[in-house]
Every structure is written in structure tokens, then in C-alpha cells.
Design a protein around this motif. Structure first.
Motif, PDB file in Angstrom:
ATOM      1  N   THR A 130       0.419  -1.131   0.128  1.00  0.00           N
ATOM      2  CA  THR A 130      -0.298   0.078  -0.184  1.00  0.00           C
ATOM      3  C   THR A 130       0.501   1.388  -0.015  1.00  0.00           C
ATOM      4  OG1 THR A 130      -0.155   0.208   2.874  1.00  0.00           O
ATOM      5  CG2 THR A 130      -1.369  -1.314   1.526  1.00  0.00           C
ATOM      6  N   TRP A 170      -0.918   1.068  -4.327  1.00  0.00           N
ATOM      7  CA  TRP A 170      -1.347   2.755  -4.564  1.00  0.00           C
ATOM      8  C   TRP A 170      -1.433   3.141  -5.757  1.00  0.00           C
ATOM      9  CZ3 TRP A 170       3.217   5.065  -6.443  1.00  0.00           C
ATOM     10  CH2 TRP A 170       4.183   4.020  -6.788  1.00  0.00           C
ATOM     11  N   THR A 174      -5.715   3.841  -9.869  1.00  0.00           N
ATOM     12  CA  THR A 174      -5.697   5.436  -9.712  1.00  0.00           C
ATOM     13  C   THR A 174      -4.597   6.352 -11.258  1.00  0.00           C
ATOM     14  OG1 THR A 174      -2.807   5.396  -9.086  1.00  0.00           O
ATOM     15  CG2 THR A 174      -4.852   4.180  -6.758  1.00  0.00           C
ATOM     16  N   LYS A 176      -1.440   6.518 -10.539  1.00  0.00           N
ATOM     17  CA  LYS A 176      -0.137   6.842 -10.746  1.00  0.00           C
ATOM     18  C   LYS A 176       0.282   5.366 -11.071  1.00  0.00           C
ATOM     19  CE  LYS A 176      -1.097   9.282  -6.480  1.00  0.00           C
ATOM     20  NZ  LYS A 176      -1.542   8.906  -4.449  1.00  0.00           N
ATOM     21  N   SER A 213      -1.269   0.915 -13.339  1.00  0.00           N
ATOM     22  CA  SER A 213      -1.774   1.224 -14.128  1.00  0.00           C
ATOM     23  C   SER A 213      -0.528   1.453 -14.994  1.00  0.00           C
ATOM     24  CB  SER A 213      -1.600   2.740 -13.666  1.00  0.00           C
ATOM     25  OG  SER A 213      -2.777   2.977 -12.403  1.00  0.00           O
TER      26      SER A 213
END
Length: 251
Positions: A130, A170, A174, A176, A213
């Protein structure tokens, strides 16, 4: 031997219609795909068999999850034995969404992994940290803790059926993305752990792919990293740019 580049597409709980499924298949079927790349797509379970029947033969189909028992009173579950019988060669296990949303522990993921491999399936084994864990410099510790139950469960020979997918939680959905340097650093750490915990041969031969991503815009730089052996793609696998990601290493 160099490790074969691997690109997986995780459709998650998409597409939602038969027509969109067929459109995805047509995009791949009509595309010029680098023949040196192993390509695997993971649709929702309801589409596994019908998609396998219409997709080109050099693209494999994977399940997104499986139970650890071969059969029994487990309503809503699919067993590795069923997948093997249906000629589905791969299954994704330990995805962060399974770990966080459905509270799957690393011990359970290890049980599932062993069951899948003993049934003849290959496994895309997901690990990742995370944002809080990364900011606390616990990335390597977290990933080793996720891998250790699998290490304790499998024989050295069974690792030939594993593709490790590093997915920083993370960076999933997202927008990112880990920098190429961050991805390489973590992949190298995973490889070092496998060398120590299993064997240097397993470390050298296991493909470690990146999933967070991944897009057509960032895949080429990521693909150049020494220990990045491919990608597990989420949202972009539902778009035409998935072909560009598959072909990331083509000149």
C-alpha cells in the motif's frame, strides 16, 4: 535462456455485455502481435469458455480466481479442477483486490496456489504494498511476507508454473505509476528474495511482471528494465492500446 516476455490483461468485472466481449476479441484477433510475447487475458468467469472459443489460439485465457478445494459445498466458487477440465491454463491469485476487499490472507493465497499448480494450472501470483507501507519503507518486507507462505508451500520444481506480478496497491486504478526505477528496484528485490528463499535457478528463471496503471505511454520505458519481464494490465487491457503494451519491446 532469456525469460519470455509476458503480458496479461485482467478485465476484472468487465466487460458487461456479450457485444463488448466480442469487440475486445476482434481487436486482439485483428492485431499484429509480437510472436515472442506470451499473452494471457483474464475475463470474468462467465465469459471464460465463450471467449476461449473466439480468441486467436496464441492468446491464452485465465481465470481471475479459484478455490483451493477440488469440489464441494462452496457456493459461488470455481475449483482449479474445473478450470483444468475446461482447458483454462492460467489463474490469477492473490490480487490486491482479493486481499483487501475479500480479506484473503497470504496463507490462503498459498493454499490456492499449491492447489492450482497440483491441478496442472499456471499461476499469476500477485504481490504488492500500500502507499502507507511504501512511505514507511516497508515495500520489501511486505512483499517477502506475502511470498513466504508460497515459498513454504511449493517445491522448487513447482516454481516453473509461477509468474510473479508486482502490483503496488497505490498504483492500481489510480493513474499513478511506479517510475521505471522504482519498478526495477522492487523487481530486483523480489528476485533476490527468491534466490535466497528458493534457489538461484528459480530466481533467474521466474518471470516478474509489473502491474500498476500500465499504459501505452509508460510501457516502453518499463519494459527496458532488467528485471521487468512484462505486465499485468488492468483498465488498459479493455482498450485498443493493449496491443501497444503487448508490443512494448518491438522496435
Amino acid at each position: 535462456m532469456p525469460r519470455q516476455f509476458f503480458v496479461g490483461g485482467n478485465f476484472k468485472m468487465n466487460p458487461i455485455t456479450r457485444e463488448s466481449k466480442l469487440a475486445l476479441a476482434k481487436t486482439l484477433n485483428d492485431a499484429q502481435i509480437d510472436p515472442s510475447v506470451e499473452v494471457v487475458i483474464a475475463p470474468p468467469a462467465i465469459y471464460l469458455l465463450s471467449l476461449r472459443e473466439v480468441i486467436r489460439p496464441d492468446v491464452k485465457v485465465a481465470a481471475q480466481n479459484a478455490h483451493y478445494k477440488p469440489n464441494g459445498a462452496f457456493t459461488g466458487e470455481i475449483s482449479p479442477a474445473m478450470l483444468a477440465d475446461a482447458q483454462i491454463p492460467y489463474v490469477i491469485l492473490g490480487h490486491s483486490e482479493r486481499r483487501t476487499l475479500f480479506h484473503e490472507t497470504s496463507d490462503l493465497v498459498a493454499q490456492k496456489t499449491r492447489a492450482a499448480i497440483e491441478t496442472g494450472l499456471s499461476v499469476i501470483l500477485c504481490v504488492g504494498e500500500t502507499l502507507a507501507e511504501r512511505e514507511s519503507n516497508k515495500t520489501t518486507q511486505v512483499i517477502e511476507e506475502q511470498l513466504k507462505p508460497v515459498v513454504d508451500t511449493l517445491s522448487e520444481e513447482q516454481w516453473s508454473k509461477i509468474v510473479v506480478a508486482y502490483e503496488p496497491v497505490w498504483a492500481i486504478g489510480t493513474g499513478k505509476v511506479a517510475t521505471a526505477a522504482q519498478a526495477q528496484e522492487t523487481h530486483a528485490a523480489i528476485r533476490a528474495f527468491l534466490a535466497k528463499a528458493v534457489s538461484p535457478a528459480v530466481s533467474e528463471n521466474t518471470r516478474i511482471i509489473y502491474g500498476g496503471s500500465v499504459t501505452a505511454a509508460n510501457c516502453k520505458e518499463l519494459s527496458k528494465q532488467l528485471d521487468v519481464d512484462g505486465f499485468l494490465v488492468g483498465g488498459a487491457s479493455l482498450k485498443p492500446e493493449f496491443v501497444d503494451i503487448i508490443n512494448a519491446r518491438k522496435a
